[in-house]
Design an enzyme around this catalytic site. Structure first.
Site, PDB file in Angstrom:
ATOM      1  N   LYS A 113      17.937  43.477  30.137  1.00 17.17           N
ATOM      2  CA  LYS A 113      17.112  44.638  29.410  1.00 17.17           C
ATOM      3  C   LYS A 113      15.879  44.493  28.788  1.00 17.17           C
ATOM      4  CE  LYS A 113      21.306  47.465  28.841  1.00 17.17           C
ATOM      5  NZ  LYS A 113      22.264  46.529  29.424  1.00 17.17           N
TER       6      LYS A 113
HETATM    7  C1  LIG Z   1      22.888  46.690  30.562  1.00 18.55           C
HETATM    8  C2  LIG Z   1      23.737  45.662  31.522  1.00 18.55           C
HETATM    9  C3  LIG Z   1      24.217  45.884  32.662  1.00 18.55           C
HETATM   10  C4  LIG Z   1      24.288  47.246  33.458  1.00 18.55           C
HETATM   11  O1  LIG Z   1      22.998  47.670  33.762  1.00 18.55           O
HETATM   12  P1  LIG Z   1      22.756  49.269  34.072  1.00 18.55           P
HETATM   13  O2  LIG Z   1      21.277  49.293  34.023  1.00 18.55           O
HETATM   14  O3  LIG Z   1      23.367  49.916  32.992  1.00 18.55           O
HETATM   15  O4  LIG Z   1      23.524  49.617  35.402  1.00 18.55           O
HETATM   16  C5  LIG Z   1      24.782  44.770  33.298  1.00 18.55           C
HETATM   17  N1  LIG Z   1      24.618  43.475  32.740  1.00 18.55           N
HETATM   18  C6  LIG Z   1      24.148  43.465  31.350  1.00 18.55           C
HETATM   19  C7  LIG Z   1      24.397  41.858  31.031  1.00 18.55           C
HETATM   20  C8  LIG Z   1      23.710  44.163  30.909  1.00 18.55           C
HETATM   21  O5  LIG Z   1      23.096  44.087  29.523  1.00 18.55           O
END
Ligand SMILES: *Cc1c(COP(=O)(O)O)cnc(C)c1O
Length: 469
Positions: A113
């Site tokens: 993120k």
């Molecule tokens: C947020 C997140 C996801 C999922 O991603 P999306 O964009 O919500 O599909 C997967 N793995 C980790 C470690 C995350 O922080």
């Protein structure tokens, strides 16, 4: 480049108009009127570019109301080797010919993120400086999103972050990561309750429109379009790193929750990136896998959401999914509006008998789900076979990716977090702790700065108001 709503009720807007929210007034999500198409000559030129130059090429296709020199400056400040621990920003690791892991989790909070959120922080600061406005971000987190937002917004002019989290319910690492921040614009509020209590408070405050307007309350949730755009960049970068020529096709395996990450992959493919397959992986919360297998989208109640060992994928409905369904229905906003009238009432929909269903294959989507035992077995297998330690989310992606792997099509699995964040599962899988990345080993000993509050909406409002005068 203009943006419209997936539900048809918004006059075309510019990027800067949709930057701070992403949600349009009719309840739909902002989406480009047309996806930019990248021709073969351009794709050839892009192959040699650095992450930063590639980022500029892609972002200018979606952002045409920020002067080029300013945008370049924002990118240079965001994607630095210091912040992402690596000159490649998203390094590709090859495990064997045709099997790769794309490292997306080298940012400050060790989860993918950061790649989008760091850009968002700099875009917000830039936009607010232009207008002279302030922004007070209010959010609820059970882990990754909150810390990623705080590390993106810390020390920024005109921005404050008020982040609610359930007291004592996050992992020690995640708690230390957030609460050790000493920046004066970051406010950690630990709520005596569970995550849903935190989310309910955020909703209640946001529904008080007078309060929201007076104190410039905003959010950084995953429906923000700028976050999707930032994620498109690494699909291109990963493709170029895993192939020798633009005649090759690849598959991406993506651990999914709110459909943000894989939505960016879909847009990259629509722009002309030679992606054969987008392999969507869920955990026990398989609402998306069910849709891609059956055509039925059945959002779950909060009560039905499982708490799993890949917690960042524990969702009951996927907030970005509406953007994909807009394309799936050949951009019929009236159809999307009708489907989501049902979804907003908690109902399911079924596209399997409609002419739109064939588009799933046309867009290259396949899916599968994982569960705790498979996740742990995958972590163990990759440790034994390739001597790499992957986190539980990445393991879900690998497990499903391998099930759909096609001969002669390189498979690129997206790594979404560092194993050090989830050491409990790693110990269960391989019997020892993962190494702590450099600079993080002392995190849990740093002094922590946070306030503890009850589940009390008016007390939280008073807390925010006091700090925004
Ligand atoms: C947020 C997140 C996801 C999922 O991603 P999306 O964009 O919500 O599909 C997967 N793995 C980790 C470690 C995350 O922080």
């Amino acid at each position: 480049m203009h943006y419209i709503s997936t539900r048809g009720g918004m006059p075309p807007k510019s990027f800067s108009d949709i930057l701070l929210s992403g949600l349009s007034p009719d309840g739909g999500l902002a989406i480009p009127e047309l996806y930019p198409r990248i021709d073969a000559a351009e794709l050839e030129r892009w192959r040699k570019l650095s992450y930063q130059s590639l980022a500029f090429e892609i972002l200018t296709r979606f952002i045409d109301d920020i002067p080029e020199t300013d945008l370049r400056g924002i990118i240079e400040r965001t994607y630095t080797p210091e912040l992402f621990g690596n000159a490649d920003i998203t390094p590709l690791k090859t495990l064997e010919p045709g099997l790769h892991i794309l490292g997306l989790s080298n940012g400050p909070t060790l989860a993918f993120k950061d790649i989008a959120m760091q850009l968002l922080g700099n875009l917000f600061e830039y936009a607010l400086e232009k207008t002279g406005d302030a922004l007070n971000i209010l959010g609820a987190t059970s882990g990754d999103t909150g810390s990623s937002a705080e590390y993106a917004m810390r020390g920024k002019q005109r921005i404050r972050v008020f982040m609610l989290s359930p007291l004592g319910k996050m992992s020690r690492f995640q708690t230390a990561q957030m609460f050790s921040l000493q920046d004066q614009n970051i406010f950690n509020i630990a709520i005596r309750g569970v995550f849903d209590d935190c989310q309910d408070i955020v909703k209640a405050v946001s529904n008080d429109h007078q309060f929201k307007q007076k104190y410039h309350i905003g959010t950084v949730n995953s429906i923000n379009w700028a976050r999707i755009v930032a994620q498109i960049i690494y699909y291109f970068k990963g493709y170029f790193a895993a192939t020798h020529s633009n005649h090759e096709q690849v598959a991406f395996a993506v651990p999914s929750g709110n459909f943000g990450n894989i939505c960016a992959g879909h847009v990259a493919r629509m722009m002309g990136l030679p992606i054969k397959q987008l392999i969507l992986a869920t955990n026990e919360n398989d609402v998306l896998d069910e849709f891609f297998r059956t055509g039925i989208y059945r959002p779950r109640a909060t009560m039905e959401t499982h708490h799993t060992s890949s917690p960042s994928m524990d969702i009951s409905k996927a907030s970005n999914f509406e953007r994909f369904v807009f394309d799936l229905t050949e951009r019929r906003a009236d159809k999307v509006a009708e489907l989501w009238r049902g979804v907003d009432r908690g109902e399911a929909f079924d596209l399997s008998a409609t002419p739109f269903w064939d588009n799933i294959r046309r867009f290259g989507f396949v899916s599968g789900s994982s569960h705790h035992a498979a996740r742990i077995a995958t972590i163990r297998k990759f440790y034994q076979q390739y001597n790499v330690i992957v986190d539980p989310h990445t393991a879900d992606g690998l497990k499903v990716g391998l099930e759909h792997r096609e001969t002669d099509i390189p498979l690129i699995c997206l790594e979404t977090a560092q194993p050090a964040k989830f050491s409990e599962s790693i110990v269960e899988a391989i019997g020892c702790e993962p190494d702590c990345p450099a600079g993080y080993d002392n995190l849990e000993n740093l002094s922590q700065r946070y306030d503890v509050k009850d589940v009390d909406i008016s007390a939280i409002k008073a807390y925010i108001a006091e700090r925004c005068e």
